[in-house]
Design a protein around this motif. Structure first.
Motif, short mmCIF file in Angstrom:
data_model
loop_
_atom_site.label_atom_id
_atom_site.label_comp_id
_atom_site.label_asym_id
_atom_site.label_seq_id
_atom_site.Cartn_x
_atom_site.Cartn_y
_atom_site.Cartn_z
N GLY A 11 0.67 -1.07 -0.17
CA GLY A 11 -0.22 0.30 0.06
C GLY A 11 0.66 1.00 -0.11
N TYR A 12 -0.14 2.26 -0.11
CA TYR A 12 0.61 3.59 0.35
C TYR A 12 1.15 3.98 1.86
N GLN A 13 2.48 4.90 2.07
CA GLN A 13 2.93 5.55 2.84
C GLN A 13 2.14 6.73 3.99
N PHE A 14 1.09 7.73 2.68
CA PHE A 14 0.87 8.71 3.03
C PHE A 14 0.08 8.93 0.96
N VAL A 15 -1.17 9.25 1.24
CA VAL A 15 -2.22 9.53 0.47
C VAL A 15 -2.26 11.26 -0.01
N PHE A 16 -2.22 11.30 -0.84
CA PHE A 16 -2.78 12.93 -1.24
C PHE A 16 -3.01 13.18 -2.66
N ALA A 17 -4.81 13.18 -2.66
CA ALA A 17 -5.44 12.45 -4.30
C ALA A 17 -6.27 13.82 -3.95
N GLY A 18 -6.65 14.03 -4.65
CA GLY A 18 -7.75 14.63 -5.51
C GLY A 18 -7.98 16.52 -5.38
N ASN A 19 -7.14 16.85 -4.32
CA ASN A 19 -6.87 18.19 -3.89
C ASN A 19 -6.85 19.14 -5.25
N ALA A 20 -7.04 20.62 -4.67
CA ALA A 20 -6.32 21.48 -4.91
C ALA A 20 -5.70 22.55 -4.32
#
Length: 800
Positions: free
Chosen positions: A362-371
């Motif tokens: 998996g991912y250690q952090f997720v930053f997705a769909g933001n502006a």
């Protein structure tokens, strides 16, 4: 309000609440990399139990938090935030859980939010996001930085300026209303005066009132590089738009467009790409109270568990693209207060290990769909943080770089499907920042100061995945690979052995002690337009493969690839507008592929399936090839190979004499089409397929070094094969005396025939020396579009 001589706080202001005495509360939070002030070491209000934020019974003081309060949510307490407050808290520490109501409008204003290692901040979750009809807002209060004396409310002295923002060591979840996608390509060209946009696909989650950004799609001409007048910025014709109505893939705008936003076209007028529109509106908003005051920043660090989706970060970041000026601390004493402190970015994954991950998946952090809108130096920063996902974000209007990896050791992060618009300031003249944006003039920290020049996607290392991203309106490069074998400045070349490796335990990390950094994991299906440079690759060692890029309306250079040991580029299309390129100042040409810098060594470079069209010069072949160096180990041969290409430019290929090491060039199955253009004395007086350039004499010039240039299946005609020679390689050419005076008695020994005045043939017969170390095998075979001899060759013999 100030601290008295005993360090206690005066409390003669009604909004300054007396601190709660906590004997076990440390003054700082120490990590492997930082010493962060504990901004809530002296809280003025502490949770008594789980409950509603706006219920006095939740708090020990039997009141709700108010202006200048230092608020602490204690361990084991779950506080529910379900209201709107404009009381500017001084600080908020979360050691328990703070959960925002996902079904109501919420707002909080606070100077610094500190999420402790045990703490948890939930503003929506993956299973329960903030409802589409609700909004959640965090306003970072405009509070002075406590750099000269302790903050009057918190009592914290903060010379390194960690405060005024969000610093998270614990768990942070932000999940707003879903939006798929967050940006989309247009199906029809937007024209000035129209008030509708037709999208390529119907987005979900877009609504009336949403704010959009539509890039400027123009390729603008280059004026001369050097000018007496101040640098002239170009007024971009991008537009910020508001949706009045949306139905399927048709958007109605609140006002008509002011400008055309035309798609990219080839020389025949065929559209090859349309622009994109990005949605900047989210129903979770983190913003600075005053964009011109003390701006907030966000730092996720250590073992923070970060999952942030569909939130907007507006007017954030304090570190600017100006030269860095950091606070200095010597022997525990502050000797200088920085005015442009490093590391205070809009969104910053800072030495972020993420949670312990025994399964290593998996991912250690997720930053997705933001502006990220109106950021300072960098929009999204990944610093010594690994195995993360940065996906489907819109980054708009930042100074130095849109998305960047900072350390150079970042491993296997996925940067996918992001849209980056307007980075830096595009200027009218040619732009050539030092080392691609590193250690520029007036930057005392030299190689510690980089990424200031205005590139959309900036990588100080290669070991990541980059796919599906689009960059527009970058002052410099759309994609920048500027990797160093040991990172930048004093960074250690350490990579984690697995997900969640502990920064404090070096047995969980590996030092890549080889000369070169790891090669690119994946760089594919990315697009750049209306920018100065498409792809910039330099200093990056063994690159690996970059493939399936579309670059259009590039004003300066499509692909710059220099000072690399080896690189491979497949399926690259770069198309500019020849009519605009022809408007460039006559001494300032634009190039499709630039390999030629005489100061930087090039290595083994392979191009397969390329299309280069609409530039003054299609391919500028290398001049300075790497010499053999035992310290580098075994290197690949110094070959430039183009296999299957379509070149349609004013001049398609420029060949240089070798400066230092031998060089080899092979063009196989390449079609040459010459576009019309005004006469250019610096390039060619007529359109040309191939032109040659003897490099000027200087300290490293080797005009008598070997150079071989072969063309196989010229214009894709089977069997039309030849070796190309400079006119200066004719047997009867009299070699000029080319001197570089190291001193009066020792002219350069390598750049002349030992006997001045001999022809190539005579010098070869007497000394084994000739121009480019090979005499042309023909003088009567040439083509009008090629400036040189094209001597037929049988490759079956040559390749044996």
């Amino acid at each position: 309000m100030c601290a008295n001589q005993e360090g206690e706080l005066d409390s003669d202001n009604k909004n300054l609440h007396p601190p709660v005495v906590l004997d076990d509360e440390p003054a700082v939070i120490t990590t492997a990399k930082d010493v962060v002030p504990n901004f809530v070491a002296r809280p003025t209000i502490v949770s008594k139990q789980s409950g509603n934020w706006f219920d006095p019974a939740t708090w020990q003081e039997n009141r709700i938090p108010d202006t200048d309060d230092v608020v602490k949510v204690e361990r084991g307490h779950a506080v529910h935030y379900n209201g709107i407050s404009d009381a500017a808290l001084a600080a908020l520490g979360i050691r328990g859980t703070l959960t925002f109501d996902t079904g109501a409008n919420t707002r909080i204003k606070v100077g610094t939010i500190l999420v402790y290692r045990q703490g948890k901040l939930d503003i929506g979750t993956l299973s329960s996001p903030v409802a589409p009809f609700a909004t959640a807002e965090i306003i970072i209060a405009n509070r002075p930085l406590a750099v000269f004396s302790p903050d009057p409310a918190t009592g914290i002295y903060d010379p390194q300026q960690f405060g005024t923002g969000i610093v998270a060591f614990g768990e942070v979840n932000m999940h707003g209303k879903g939006m798929t996608p967050t940006w989309v390509r247009l199906a029809q060209e937007p024209r000035a005066g129209q008030n509708t946009l037709t999208l390529e696909a119907s987005p979900s989650g877009w609504s009336a009132g949403d704010k959009l950004v539509l890039p400027d799609t123009r390729q603008t001409p280059l004026i001369r590089k050097w000018q007496i007048e101040p640098i002239a910025p170009i007024a971009l014709q991008l537009e910020e738009l508001i949706i009045a109505d949306i139905s399927d893939n048709i958007i109605t705008l609140s006002q008509p467009l002011q400008y055309d936003h035309l798609g990219g076209r080839d020389t025949d007028g065929n559209i090859i790409a349309m622009p994109h529109i990005g949605n900047l509106t989210r129903n979770i908003v983190v913003r600075s109270e005053d964009p011109n005051g003390v701006r907030g920043h966000i730092m996720f660090t250590e073992r923070a568990n970060v999952d942030v989706r569909y939130a907007a970060f507006v007017n954030m970041g304090r570190t600017t693209a100006l030269p860095l000026d950091n606070t200095l601390i010597e022997d525990g004493t502050v000797t200088h207060i920085g005015t442009n402190q490093i590391g205070r970015y809009p969104v910053h994954m800072h030495h972020l290990m993420g949670p312990i991950n025994e399964a290593n998946d998996g991912y250690q952090f997720v930053f997705a769909g933001n502006a990220v809108e109106n950021g300072a130096k960098w929009g999204i920063t990944v610093h010594n943080s690994h195995f993360g996902l940065v996906d489907n974000n819109v980054v708009y209007d930042v100074e130095g770089a849109g998305i960047i990896t900072e350390e150079g050791n970042e491993r296997e992060n996925v940067f996918s499907n992001n849209f980056v618009v307007k980075v830096g300031t595009i200027i009218a003249s040619n732009y050539d920042p030092t080392y691609g944006g590193v250690a520029g003039d007036g930057r005392p920290l030299k190689f510690a100061d980089f990424g200031y020049e205005g590139s959309a996607l900036w990588f100080t290392g290669n070991n990541d995945h980059l796919t599906g991203n689009v960059a527009a309106n970058a002052a410099f490069a759309g994609v920048m690979y500027n990797a160093r074998s040991r990172g930048f400045w004093t960074n250690q070349p350490l990579v984690p052995n697995f997900r969640g490796a502990d920064i404090d335990d070096l047995t969980q990390w590996t030092e890549y002690s080889n000369t070169w950094a790891p090669e690119i994991k994946l760089s594919k299906h990315n697009e750049v337009y209306a920018s100065s440079v498409g792809i910039w690759v330099g200093f990056a060692g063994i690159i690996g493969n970059i493939s399936d890029y579309l670059l259009w309306n590039i004003k300066q250079t499509g692909l710059y690839s220099q000072r690399n040991v080896s690189a491979s580029y497949h399926n690259i299309t770069m198309i500019s507008d020849q009519s605009v390129s022809n408007q460039n100042f006559i001494g300032t040409i634009n190039k499709g592929i630039d390999l030629a810098n005489p100061n930087y060594q090039s290595g083994h470079t392979v191009f397969k399936n390329i299309r280069v069209e609409g530039f003054n010069l299609g391919v500028d072949l290398p001049a300075f090839l790497q010499p053999e160096d035992p310290q580098l180990g075994e290197l690949p041969s110094k070959v430039t190979f183009i296999d299957n290409g379509y070149l349609r430019n004013y001049v398609n290929v420029r060949e240089h004499s070798p400066i230092m090491a031998p060089k080899y060039t092979l063009l196989k199955d390449v079609e040459f089409v010459q576009n019309a253009g005004p006469e250019n004395k610096h390039l060619s007086l007529t359109p040309a397929a191939i032109v040659t350039l003897m490099e000027r004499t200087f300290s490293l010039t080797r005009a008598t070094n070997l150079s071989r240039f072969f063309v196989w299946n010229y214009n894709k005609q089977q069997g039309d094969n030849f070796e190309m020679f400079f006119y200066e390689q004719a047997p009867g050419y009299v070699m000029e005396e080319r001197r570089y005076p190291l001193d009066a008695e020792h002219p350069h020994p390598y750049d002349n025939c030992p006997t001045v005045g001999l022809t190539n043939q005579q010098c070869w017969d007497q000394h084994g020396v000739a121009m480019l170390r090979k005499i042309a095998t023909c003088e009567d075979t040439y083509r009008s579009e090629i400036q040189g001899f094209t001597c037929p060759v049988d490759f079956s013999d040559e390749l044996q």
